[in-house]
Design an enzyme around this catalytic site. Structure first.
Site, PDB file in Angstrom:
ATOM      1  N   TYR A 109      -2.526  -1.138  10.229  1.00  0.00           N
ATOM      2  CA  TYR A 109      -2.479  -1.340   8.783  1.00  0.00           C
ATOM      3  C   TYR A 109      -1.142  -0.868   8.213  1.00  0.00           C
ATOM      4  CZ  TYR A 109      -3.857  -0.969   3.854  1.00  0.00           C
ATOM      5  OH  TYR A 109      -3.937  -1.090   2.480  1.00  0.00           O
TER       6      TYR A 109
ATOM      7  N   SER B 258       0.855  -1.182   0.000  1.00  0.00           N
ATOM      8  CA  SER B 258       0.000   0.000   0.000  1.00  0.00           C
ATOM      9  C   SER B 258       0.889   1.228   0.000  1.00  0.00           C
ATOM     10  CB  SER B 258      -0.889   0.012   1.246  1.00  0.00           C
ATOM     11  OG  SER B 258      -1.549   1.258   1.410  1.00  0.00           O
TER      12      SER B 258
END
Length: 280
Positions: free
Chosen positions: A159, A146
């Site tokens: 995350y 990401s």
């Protein structure tokens, strides 16, 4: 490796929705054969039918990527199912999110995010990489990280930690494979804002995030996010070209290069965007 001339076998984890589904369909359209897996068996069956409808050979089996046992069982099943000595491409895509400040992220949320986002990649590589090395030839592992694995934002500490770890794992593994003379390459994909369900699952949001903030965040992803097909197309191109780092989707390239130039400026922009998005 997968090419437009010789269709290869491509396995996609988290294939039932979002980037995983789009990636499976993109490889099918490019002539590859697919192995699909996801924890959601019903949704996986729907994607399986879509891929078959596009003329690709396809097999599918549910599996939890966070389980080393299930991934090893999946690998054994794949060996028996496909007409090849090993995968040509492994796409470790399965992932989940969690929205909440560090102090509002409970231990069980940390455990689950770590198990899926980081150990899911570890388990996938451990299950399939040995066969890929033994089979020889150019092959590739694609690890979907990401932009948060390169430039973190507030209130997504779990995350961001896992996605930073995926970036580091990918780089270290790539160097090890070069030292061994293996022809298996590693591609790390760092998407920016993508309009998928990963940020819209209410169960993966801290209880301290009220409904108004949650709705503002989901609206932001709908408004600003790119379609997952944008990431899928970039993955197919990266496999063909052997690219090691893929920056795709809104903010990915500008923030990455801005952070290389000035960490402070990048953080200022992230905080500004986080306020408008609903992260804080």
């Amino acid at each position: 490796m997968f090419s437009s001339v010789r269709p290869g076998w491509v396995l996609v984890t988290g294939a039932a929705s979002g980037i995983g589904r789009a990636t499976a369909l993109a490889f099918a359209d490019a002539g590859a054969n697919l192995v699909l897996t996801d924890i959601n068996a019903a949704a996986l069956q729907e994607v399986f039918a879509e891929v078959q409808g596009r003329g690709s050979d396809c097999v599918a089996r549910p599996a939890d990527v966070s389980s080393d046992r299930e991934m090893r069982e999946l690998a054994a099943w794949v060996r028996a199912e496909i007409s090849a000595p090993a995968l040509d491409v492994l796409v470790n895509n399965a992932g989940i999110g969690y929205l909440g400040s560090f102090l509002d992220t409970p231990p069980e949320a940390w455990q689950r995010v770590l198990q899926v986002n980081l150990l899911g990649v570890v388990n996938g590589c451990r299950a399939f990489l040995p066969d890929m090395i033994r089979a020889g030839g150019k092959r590739r592992i694609v690890n979907v990280a990401s932009l948060a694995g390169l430039v973190a934002a507030p209130n997504i500490s779990a995350y961001a930690a896992t996605k930073h770890a995926v970036v580091g794992l990918s780089e270290s593994l790539s160097l090890e494979l070069r030292l061994k003379g293996a022809q298996v390459g590693i591609t790390t994909v760092c998407p920016g804002i993508i309009n998928t369900q990963i940020a819209k699952v209410r169960a993966n949001v801290a209880t301290t995030i009220d409904d108004a903030q949650y709705e503002r965040l989901t609206e932001y992803y709908t408004r600003q996010g790119a379609n997952p097909e944008v990431v899928a197309d970039a993955i197919v191109r990266a496999v063909r070209s052997g690219r090691e780092l893929v920056l795709v989707g809104p903010f990915a390239k500008p923030l990455y290069y801005l952070r290389c130039f000035s960490r402070r400026l990048a953080q200022r922009l992230v905080l500004q965007d986080a306020r408008s998005a609903g992260y804080v």
